[in-house]
Design an enzyme around this catalytic site. Structure first.
Site, PDB file in Angstrom:
ATOM      1  N   ASP A  99       0.859  -1.183   0.000  1.00  0.00           N
ATOM      2  CA  ASP A  99       0.000   0.000   0.000  1.00  0.00           C
ATOM      3  C   ASP A  99       0.895   1.233   0.000  1.00  0.00           C
ATOM      4  OD1 ASP A  99      -3.207  -0.451   1.278  1.00  0.00           O
ATOM      5  OD2 ASP A  99      -2.529   1.465   0.454  1.00  0.00           O
ATOM      6  N   ASP A 205      -2.864   4.751  -2.434  1.00  0.00           N
ATOM      7  CA  ASP A 205      -3.914   5.318  -1.585  1.00  0.00           C
ATOM      8  C   ASP A 205      -4.311   6.713  -2.094  1.00  0.00           C
ATOM      9  OD1 ASP A 205      -5.274   4.911   1.028  1.00  0.00           O
ATOM     10  OD2 ASP A 205      -4.225   6.735   1.591  1.00  0.00           O
ATOM     11  N   GLU A 261      -6.337   4.211  -5.947  1.00  0.00           N
ATOM     12  CA  GLU A 261      -7.657   4.360  -5.327  1.00  0.00           C
ATOM     13  C   GLU A 261      -8.194   5.727  -5.733  1.00  0.00           C
ATOM     14  OE1 GLU A 261      -7.818   5.477  -1.337  1.00  0.00           O
ATOM     15  OE2 GLU A 261      -9.682   4.454  -0.903  1.00  0.00           O
ATOM     16  N   HIS A 338     -10.842  -3.179   2.870  1.00  0.00           N
ATOM     17  CA  HIS A 338     -10.770  -2.885   4.306  1.00  0.00           C
ATOM     18  C   HIS A 338     -11.612  -1.669   4.687  1.00  0.00           C
ATOM     19  CE1 HIS A 338      -8.124  -0.241   2.261  1.00  0.00           C
ATOM     20  NE2 HIS A 338      -8.003   0.498   3.344  1.00  0.00           N
ATOM     21  N   ASP A 339     -12.147  -0.966   3.660  1.00  0.00           N
ATOM     22  CA  ASP A 339     -12.993   0.210   3.929  1.00  0.00           C
ATOM     23  C   ASP A 339     -14.465  -0.092   3.718  1.00  0.00           C
ATOM     24  OD1 ASP A 339     -10.705   2.542   2.303  1.00  0.00           O
ATOM     25  OD2 ASP A 339     -10.787   1.824   4.380  1.00  0.00           O
TER      26      ASP A 339
HETATM   27  O1  TEU Z   1      -9.342   5.710   1.724  1.00  0.00           O
HETATM   28  C1  TEU Z   1      -9.631   6.988   1.134  1.00  0.00           C
HETATM   29  C2  TEU Z   1     -11.088   7.206   1.017  1.00  0.00           C
HETATM   30  O2  TEU Z   1     -11.561   8.016   0.238  1.00  0.00           O
HETATM   31  C3  TEU Z   1     -11.992   6.359   1.850  1.00  0.00           C
HETATM   32  O3  TEU Z   1     -11.158   5.923   2.904  1.00  0.00           O
HETATM   33  C4  TEU Z   1     -13.104   7.161   2.508  1.00  0.00           C
HETATM   34  O4  TEU Z   1     -12.802   8.503   2.536  1.00  0.00           O
HETATM   35  C5  TEU Z   1     -13.173   6.644   3.944  1.00  0.00           C
HETATM   36  O5  TEU Z   1     -13.387   5.240   3.876  1.00  0.00           O
HETATM   37  C6  TEU Z   1     -14.253   7.356   4.730  1.00  0.00           C
HETATM   38  O6  TEU Z   1     -15.527   6.994   4.220  1.00  0.00           O
HETATM   39  C7  TEU Z   1      -7.943   5.450   1.894  1.00  0.00           C
HETATM   40  C8  TEU Z   1      -7.785   4.156   2.689  1.00  0.00           C
HETATM   41  O7  TEU Z   1      -8.344   3.076   1.942  1.00  0.00           O
HETATM   42  C9  TEU Z   1      -8.468   4.323   4.017  1.00  0.00           C
HETATM   43  O8  TEU Z   1      -8.420   3.103   4.769  1.00  0.00           O
HETATM   44  C10 TEU Z   1      -7.749   5.427   4.783  1.00  0.00           C
HETATM   45  O9  TEU Z   1      -8.473   5.672   5.986  1.00  0.00           O
HETATM   46  C11 TEU Z   1      -7.711   6.726   3.949  1.00  0.00           C
HETATM   47  O10 TEU Z   1      -7.332   6.525   2.590  1.00  0.00           O
HETATM   48  C12 TEU Z   1      -6.638   7.663   4.512  1.00  0.00           C
HETATM   49  O11 TEU Z   1      -5.371   7.120   4.214  1.00  0.00           O
END
Ligand code: TEU
Ligand code: CA
Length: 574
Positions: A99, A205, A261, A338-339
């Site tokens: 990542d 990211d 992403e 993971h999100d």
């Molecule tokens: O995610 C960026 C992002 O746009 C999403 O995380 C969204 O904003 C967030 O889930 C809130 O709804 C990346 C990573 O995947 C995430 O795990 C991190 O928290 C984020 O960046 C910051 O690095």
């Protein structure tokens, strides 16, 4: 067929280090735990592993707040353990990507400690500092942009009397990509350090947030609103192409792949500018069309089940059309990460009588879609969201806890509003993807060694008795067995299923998803019943009269002309 790059046909398995496997009994997943399960991962039919941030970090945002790009978070292991993980992955014929989190660092990164120490520090400009705005004598942040984790994107620094920008947590200060020296340091420390150690690429990211553009300093438009969603201002800024082209000069030296992403980018033309082969920006991106289906800019402020199947079909079509000729783009297929909450719960049903069928149907749907396929740990055994009965204290993620706190603060602790917030979290929170993996029915679901006294960092699932890796490895009717089978089918029909052109055959049908795939005159038909009831299989008029040869069904002993509840099928057409 032209020689295809490995990252187009390969299946990627995403690992969340904290929750995959704890080898030493401290309740936290670790690199040795991952190494011990590489044979299992390979046995699924996976070609690439993606490791979520394992770098040294204070863990405010689970490692997406990096303190040292060139060191490993001690409870996970050491740089040497990472070198062993890379070697062990390669020795099994798999690739490994890490990542790449370079929009921001941790506020404990040595670069930020320097930057914040004084206004004239040489690294002051490595981050984004602005003076306060004053309204009627009251100190205000430079603008009213809202952070991804609620509140302002600006944090006041008493010591140097300025604000600094953080699109995420205050502990995640944004790096200033306008500064060429900063960019070179990022390429060297975050990228080359690991490329030299043999990683094959990166999941990048928030890949479209590095160029903030002049909107960052634009005057505040509506001073009345406390906070304003600004995702469309800080994404896809004016220097993005220049920055990615510069980054590629480093990546090309190692022939490294990138998957970016790419949130807040509904315009497919802009997405194509990132993934077009001739543009040389990124090999592919994750778009949010599918996983955000039915959501507004504030994902928790939507009633959980407010999407329809036509919503989902249109979102999938947008991502599939990046492959449609004459575009030279590429795309990704994913329903979890993971999100995201678990896809069986979100898109089918996690009722005990339906969850296995739902998991297999979604596996078949994904395997029939073109682009690079990503599976998230636990998806292969059909993990679902943890139940609504779990207490708010089980939600460990800053995204969830900040949202819940904000609702409480805004409503003065209104019980009904807080219950509504918890229902939204139960459906959509990132925490559902971060529970420890269920390996067996041993203590701690086999996540930690049986004799370990430490409790896993997050509560393990209650359903491991009926849903765990060990049981499914010997159960031919399991979700795991079906994933292995459907990945073989996908490989055997690579042209049609990985590269074929997608055409939706009935976008408006609210219950049945039917689409075709076409490659050089060959055609396949995929049909999925998104309901919990048996449905008559209507042959779409576009393919009526053609011979349909059943290639695979997600339900054993399916009845001709009828789709069982949550049954998916792929037919070859002749
Ligand atoms: O995610 C960026 C992002 O746009 C999403 O995380 C969204 O904003 C967030 O889930 C809130 O709804 C990346 C990573 O995947 C995430 O795990 C991190 O928290 C984020 O960046 C910051 O690095
Ligand atoms: Ca451990």
């Amino acid at each position: 067929v032209t020689q295809r790059p490995w990252w187009k046909d390969g299946v990627v398995y995403q690992i969340y280090p904290a929750s995959f496997k704890d080898s030493n009994g401290d309740g936290i997943g670790d690199l040795n735990g991952i190494i011990s399960e590489l044979d299992y991962i390979r046995s699924i039919g996976v070609d690439v592993v993606w490791i979520c941030p394992m770098y040294d970090s204070p863990q405010v945002d689970m490692g997406y707040d990096i303190r040292d790009y060139e060191d490993v978070y001690a409870p996970y292991g050491t740089v040497q353990d990472m070198e062993r993980l890379i070697a062990e992955t390669h020795s099994r014929g798999m690739k490994i990507i890490l990542d790449l989190v370079i929009n921001h660092t941790s506020d404990q990164h040595k670069w930020f400690l320097e930057s914040r120490s004084a206004k004239d520090n040489p690294k002051r400009d490595w981050y984004i500092w602005r003076p306060a705005r004053y309204v009627n004598g009251e100190r205000k942040p430079p603008n009213n942009w809202v952070s991804n984790f609620t509140g302002s994107v600006w944090e006041w620094d008493e010591h140097t009397q300025e604000y600094y920008l953080h699109l995420f947590c205050p502990e995640q200060p944004d790096l200033n990509w306008e500064n060429a020296e900063t960019r070179q340091a990022i390429y060297k420390s975050a990228m080359e350090f690991w490329l030299e150690r043999g990683v094959d690429g990166f999941r990048v990211d928030t890949v479209n947030m590095y160029s903030k553009g002049e909107m960052l300093d634009a005057p505040v438009t509506d001073p009345g609103s406390e906070w304003q969603f600004a995702g469309f201002q800080y994404c896809n800024g004016p220097r993005m192409k220049e920055f990615l082209a510069e980054m590629n000069q480093v990546l090309e030296k190692y022939d490294a792949m990138t998957v970016g992403e790419c949130p807040n980018t509904p315009d497919m033309k802009r997405v194509l500018e990132y993934v077009s082969a001739k543009e040389k920006q990124l090999d592919m991106v994750f778009q949010f069309d599918v996983v955000d289906v039915g959501q507004g800019p504030y994902k928790f402020q939507t009633t959980p089940k407010n999407w329809t199947l036509p919503h989902l079909k249109r979102a999938i079509a947008r991502t599939q059309h990046l492959i449609r000729t004459p575009s030279d783009g590429w795309t990704t297929v994913f329903l979890e990460n993971h999100d995201q909450a678990r896809s069986i719960t979100r898109f089918t049903s996690d009722a005990p009588e339906h969850r296995v069928a739902g998991g297999k149907m979604l596996a078949l749907l994904m395997a029939a879609l073109s682009g690079t396929l990503f599976i998230y740990q636990g998806q292969e055994i059909g993990l679902v969201n943890f139940p609504e009965t779990w207490d708010m204290s089980e939600y460990k993620d800053v995204d969830s806890s900040n949202y819940y706190k904000m609702v409480g603060a805004r409503t003065g602790g209104d019980e009904e509003k807080l219950a509504e917030a918890k229902r939204a979290l139960q459906h959509l929170a990132r925490d559902h993807a971060r529970v420890p993996m269920s390996w067996s029915t041993a203590p701690h679901n086999g996540f930690s060694p049986p004799d370990s006294t430490a409790m896993p960092w997050m509560r393990p699932l209650d359903d491991a008795a009926t849903c765990n890796v060990a049981q499914q490895q010997s159960d031919k009717s399991s979700v795991l067995a079906f994933w292995k089978r459907i990945l073989q089918v996908r490989k055997a029909h690579n042209d049609l299923l990985v590269h074929g052109q997608y055409d939706d055959l009935d976008v408006e049908d609210p219950e049945i998803f039917v689409f075709s795939k076409t490659w050089m005159g060959k055609r396949a038909l995929c049909v999925c019943n998104f309901t919990d009831r048996a449905k008559t299989l209507e042959v779409p008029e576009q393919v009526r009269g053609e011979k349909m040869e059943l290639l695979v069904s997600s339900v054993e002993g399916g009845v001709d002309g009828e789709l069982a509840a949550y049954e998916g099928r792929i037919y070859l057409l002749a």
